[in-house]
Design a protein around this motif. Structure first.
Motif, PDB file in Angstrom:
ATOM      1  N   TRP A 148       0.112   3.757   5.920  1.00 44.09           N
ATOM      2  CA  TRP A 148      -1.138   3.907   5.993  1.00 44.09           C
ATOM      3  C   TRP A 148      -2.041   2.483   6.278  1.00 44.09           C
ATOM      4  O   TRP A 148      -1.791   1.686   5.503  1.00 44.09           O
ATOM      5  CB  TRP A 148      -1.723   4.611   4.788  1.00 44.09           C
ATOM      6  CG  TRP A 148      -3.324   4.986   5.020  1.00 44.09           C
ATOM      7  CD1 TRP A 148      -4.379   4.428   4.463  1.00 44.09           C
ATOM      8  CD2 TRP A 148      -3.977   6.142   5.783  1.00 44.09           C
ATOM      9  NE1 TRP A 148      -5.526   4.832   4.691  1.00 44.09           N
ATOM     10  CE2 TRP A 148      -5.080   6.115   5.546  1.00 44.09           C
ATOM     11  CE3 TRP A 148      -3.304   6.822   6.677  1.00 44.09           C
ATOM     12  CZ2 TRP A 148      -6.113   6.886   6.387  1.00 44.09           C
ATOM     13  CZ3 TRP A 148      -4.105   7.870   7.305  1.00 44.09           C
ATOM     14  CH2 TRP A 148      -5.575   7.645   7.239  1.00 44.09           C
TER      15      TRP A 148
ATOM     16  N   TYR B 113      -3.360  12.599  -0.745  1.00 42.36           N
ATOM     17  CA  TYR B 113      -2.663  11.575  -0.851  1.00 42.36           C
ATOM     18  C   TYR B 113      -3.292  10.281  -1.715  1.00 42.36           C
ATOM     19  O   TYR B 113      -4.703  10.153  -1.648  1.00 42.36           O
ATOM     20  CB  TYR B 113      -2.196  10.941   0.300  1.00 42.36           C
ATOM     21  CG  TYR B 113      -1.047  11.533   0.899  1.00 42.36           C
ATOM     22  CD1 TYR B 113       0.112  11.723   0.683  1.00 42.36           C
ATOM     23  CD2 TYR B 113      -1.434  12.462   1.920  1.00 42.36           C
ATOM     24  CE1 TYR B 113       1.285  12.639   1.131  1.00 42.36           C
ATOM     25  CE2 TYR B 113      -0.636  13.300   2.817  1.00 42.36           C
ATOM     26  CZ  TYR B 113       0.994  13.323   2.106  1.00 42.36           C
ATOM     27  OH  TYR B 113       1.763  14.365   2.767  1.00 42.36           O
TER      28      TYR B 113
ATOM     29  N   ARG C 278      -2.889   5.787  -2.486  1.00 43.61           N
ATOM     30  CA  ARG C 278      -2.180   4.345  -1.971  1.00 43.61           C
ATOM     31  C   ARG C 278      -1.469   3.908  -3.286  1.00 43.61           C
ATOM     32  O   ARG C 278      -2.074   4.187  -4.502  1.00 43.61           O
ATOM     33  CB  ARG C 278      -2.950   3.492  -1.393  1.00 43.61           C
ATOM     34  CG  ARG C 278      -3.382   3.779  -0.041  1.00 43.61           C
ATOM     35  CD  ARG C 278      -4.300   2.879   0.601  1.00 43.61           C
ATOM     36  NE  ARG C 278      -3.759   1.659   0.739  1.00 43.61           N
ATOM     37  CZ  ARG C 278      -4.416   0.780   1.558  1.00 43.61           C
ATOM     38  NH1 ARG C 278      -5.395   1.071   2.188  1.00 43.61           N
ATOM     39  NH2 ARG C 278      -3.926  -0.603   1.751  1.00 43.61           N
TER      40      ARG C 278
ATOM     41  N   LYS D  10       1.958   2.167   1.749  1.00 45.86           N
ATOM     42  CA  LYS D  10       2.543   3.646   1.406  1.00 45.86           C
ATOM     43  C   LYS D  10       1.786   4.670   0.766  1.00 45.86           C
ATOM     44  O   LYS D  10       0.881   4.296  -0.180  1.00 45.86           O
ATOM     45  CB  LYS D  10       3.887   3.410   0.778  1.00 45.86           C
ATOM     46  CG  LYS D  10       4.785   4.595   0.998  1.00 45.86           C
ATOM     47  CD  LYS D  10       6.065   4.317   0.296  1.00 45.86           C
ATOM     48  CE  LYS D  10       6.890   5.806   0.091  1.00 45.86           C
ATOM     49  NZ  LYS D  10       7.939   5.715  -0.673  1.00 45.86           N
ATOM     50  N   LEU D  11       1.807   5.691   1.184  1.00 46.53           N
ATOM     51  CA  LEU D  11       1.080   6.917   0.968  1.00 46.53           C
ATOM     52  C   LEU D  11       1.831   7.505  -0.324  1.00 46.53           C
ATOM     53  O   LEU D  11       3.351   7.963  -0.013  1.00 46.53           O
ATOM     54  CB  LEU D  11       0.837   8.023   1.914  1.00 46.53           C
ATOM     55  CG  LEU D  11      -0.279   7.450   2.887  1.00 46.53           C
ATOM     56  CD1 LEU D  11      -0.577   8.500   3.861  1.00 46.53           C
ATOM     57  CD2 LEU D  11      -1.501   7.223   2.446  1.00 46.53           C
ATOM     58  N   TYR D  12       1.187   7.862  -1.256  1.00 45.68           N
ATOM     59  CA  TYR D  12       1.783   8.711  -2.495  1.00 45.68           C
ATOM     60  C   TYR D  12       1.393  10.027  -2.716  1.00 45.68           C
ATOM     61  O   TYR D  12      -0.140  10.059  -2.643  1.00 45.68           O
ATOM     62  CB  TYR D  12       1.898   7.746  -3.766  1.00 45.68           C
ATOM     63  CG  TYR D  12       2.702   6.643  -3.624  1.00 45.68           C
ATOM     64  CD1 TYR D  12       4.137   6.572  -3.828  1.00 45.68           C
ATOM     65  CD2 TYR D  12       2.185   5.535  -3.265  1.00 45.68           C
ATOM     66  CE1 TYR D  12       5.025   5.221  -3.685  1.00 45.68           C
ATOM     67  CE2 TYR D  12       2.670   4.406  -2.917  1.00 45.68           C
ATOM     68  CZ  TYR D  12       3.990   4.257  -3.512  1.00 45.68           C
ATOM     69  OH  TYR D  12       4.879   3.072  -3.014  1.00 45.68           O
ATOM     70  N   VAL D  13       1.965  11.082  -3.082  1.00 43.51           N
ATOM     71  CA  VAL D  13       1.450  12.583  -3.255  1.00 43.51           C
ATOM     72  C   VAL D  13       0.458  12.368  -4.194  1.00 43.51           C
ATOM     73  O   VAL D  13       1.170  11.907  -5.486  1.00 43.51           O
ATOM     74  CB  VAL D  13       2.658  13.415  -3.307  1.00 43.51           C
ATOM     75  CG1 VAL D  13       1.869  14.838  -3.596  1.00 43.51           C
ATOM     76  CG2 VAL D  13       3.041  13.866  -1.850  1.00 43.51           C
TER      77      VAL D  13
ATOM     78  N   SER E   4      -2.889  17.318  -4.002  1.00 39.64           N
ATOM     79  CA  SER E   4      -2.013  17.705  -3.131  1.00 39.64           C
ATOM     80  C   SER E   4      -1.971  19.447  -3.291  1.00 39.64           C
ATOM     81  O   SER E   4      -1.791  20.104  -2.583  1.00 39.64           O
ATOM     82  CB  SER E   4      -0.814  17.039  -3.137  1.00 39.64           C
ATOM     83  OG  SER E   4       0.014  17.350  -4.635  1.00 39.64           O
TER      84      SER E   4
ATOM     85  N   GLY F  14       4.321  14.864   6.766  1.00 40.72           N
ATOM     86  CA  GLY F  14       5.070  13.667   6.534  1.00 40.72           C
ATOM     87  C   GLY F  14       5.096  12.783   7.803  1.00 40.72           C
ATOM     88  O   GLY F  14       5.751  11.893   8.030  1.00 40.72           O
TER      89      GLY F  14
ATOM     90  N   GLN G  68       6.293   7.087   5.947  1.00 48.33           N
ATOM     91  CA  GLN G  68       7.386   7.103   4.810  1.00 48.33           C
ATOM     92  C   GLN G  68       7.053   7.993   3.752  1.00 48.33           C
ATOM     93  O   GLN G  68       7.726   7.951   2.527  1.00 48.33           O
ATOM     94  CB  GLN G  68       7.232   5.572   4.422  1.00 48.33           C
ATOM     95  CG  GLN G  68       7.951   4.607   5.171  1.00 48.33           C
ATOM     96  CD  GLN G  68       8.061   3.268   4.635  1.00 48.33           C
ATOM     97  OE1 GLN G  68       8.091   3.186   3.603  1.00 48.33           O
ATOM     98  NE2 GLN G  68       7.974   2.061   5.643  1.00 48.33           N
ATOM     99  N   HIS G  69       5.747   8.502   3.818  1.00 48.21           N
ATOM    100  CA  HIS G  69       5.407   9.664   2.735  1.00 48.21           C
ATOM    101  C   HIS G  69       5.975  11.004   2.659  1.00 48.21           C
ATOM    102  O   HIS G  69       6.662  11.301   3.619  1.00 48.21           O
ATOM    103  CB  HIS G  69       3.781   9.553   2.746  1.00 48.21           C
ATOM    104  CG  HIS G  69       3.206  10.014   4.058  1.00 48.21           C
ATOM    105  ND1 HIS G  69       3.426   9.347   5.298  1.00 48.21           N
ATOM    106  CD2 HIS G  69       2.765  11.388   4.100  1.00 48.21           C
ATOM    107  CE1 HIS G  69       2.979  10.333   6.151  1.00 48.21           C
ATOM    108  NE2 HIS G  69       2.625  11.358   5.494  1.00 48.21           N
ATOM    109  N   ASP G  70       5.865  11.623   1.670  1.00 47.75           N
ATOM    110  CA  ASP G  70       6.305  13.079   1.639  1.00 47.75           C
ATOM    111  C   ASP G  70       5.460  14.059   2.087  1.00 47.75           C
ATOM    112  O   ASP G  70       4.256  13.830   1.885  1.00 47.75           O
ATOM    113  CB  ASP G  70       6.566  13.443   0.122  1.00 47.75           C
ATOM    114  CG  ASP G  70       7.917  12.470  -0.558  1.00 47.75           C
ATOM    115  OD1 ASP G  70       8.593  12.168   0.361  1.00 47.75           O
ATOM    116  OD2 ASP G  70       7.799  12.352  -1.895  1.00 47.75           O
TER     117      ASP G  70
END
Ligand SMILES: [Zn+2]
Length: 278
Positions: A67, A76, A78, A85-88, A93, A137, A149-151
């Motif tokens: 991102w 998401y 950070r 990177k993005l994290y759920v 979510s 994704g 790179q995120h889920d």
């Protein structure tokens, strides 16, 4: 970097008639204003260079599936400050998932969703969300798409169902406006002598060429004038196959170079049209 010229320009715009004691530039005189103009041109160039560099940097971050900047999309979060990177986000979510499922379900409508999540989601965010391929994704930035790179939060099948139900985007992306190829961009002159440039109305559904003179504002329908000119081309050349080929080539070349420098493109078109006419 905020240099002298920029500050002078600001003061000048505010009508202060600023006189620089150190550089002996009096912006109330023609030569002073000419000097200011030169400084502004250099400043503008530098600003655009900087903006271009930033844009390139952002795109290269996105290309890595990260991102680039600013607040992450709803659902998401950070990582640490330097982690792009993005994290759920567990809680948000779930809201995203529920909204996609509700929207795909005949039992609910938009109002139901907005009522349920009042305070968290507004109407414009709702539709931005439902179209956002980041939930698959993917990384989307400046009209380009990369592997993220995120889920994913939403499955491809659910996303597809939602896309089929969603109304055409009327506000933000204006897909029709972007798709239309103005064959005569930069080539048309109004009867008043001014250049005419492409314009669209009704969210990009209607296309025109509009006179640049504000007092005149004459406009013609793009398709009508383009067809008329293509018809004229047909009269000039009896070889229809060649004409078709050239027409296709014009459209192909225009599309291909549309993202590049517009003046160069217009020159190419002028050149090609001249080849046909004379
Ligand atoms: Zn005009």
């Amino acid at each position: 970097m905020r240099d002298g010229a920029e500050i002078f320009a600001t003061l000048f715009e505010q009508g202060k008639g600023f006189i620089s004691a150190t550089e002996h530039l009096d912006f109330s005189t023609p030569s002073g204003r000419a000097m200011l103009g030169v400084m502004q041109v250099f400043n503008q160039f530098e600003r655009e260079q900087t903006a271009e560099n930033i844009r390139n940097k952002m795109v290269s971050i996105a290309a890595k599936g990260l991102w680039p900047t600013g607040n992450p999309p709803f659902g998401y979060r950070r990582g640490t400050k330097k982690d792009n990177k993005l994290y759920v986000d567990p809680r948000k979510s779930q809201i995203v998932k529920d909204i996609f499922e509700m929207y795909s379900n005949e039992k609910y409508n938009t109002v139901d969703i907005l009522t349920k999540y009042r305070g968290a989601i507004g109407k414009s965010l709702l539709f931005t969300m439902l179209r956002n391929r980041i939930y698959l994704g993917r990384m989307v930035y400046a009209g380009q798409e990369f592997d993220g790179q995120h889920d994913a939060i939403i499955s491809q099948s659910l996303f597809d169902i939602v896309q089929r139900k969603i109304p055409e985007n009327k506000n933000s992306s204006r897909p029709n406006a972007q798709k239309y190829t103005y064959l005569l961009a930069g080539l048309l002159k109004c009867h008043c002598g001014c250049s005419m440039s492409p314009a669209s109305a009704k969210a990009g559904r209607y296309h025109y060429y509009v006179c640049g003179d504000i007092a005149c504002r004459n406009r013609v329908k793009a398709e009508a004038i383009e067809n008329a000119i293509l018809e004229q081309l047909g009269n000039y050349r009896s070889d229809e196959k060649l004409l078709d080929k050239m027409e296709q080539e014009l459209i192909r070349a225009k599309d291909e170079f549309l993202k590049q420098v517009q003046p160069e493109l217009d020159c190419l078109l002028t050149y090609m049209l001249k080849l046909v006419f004379f």
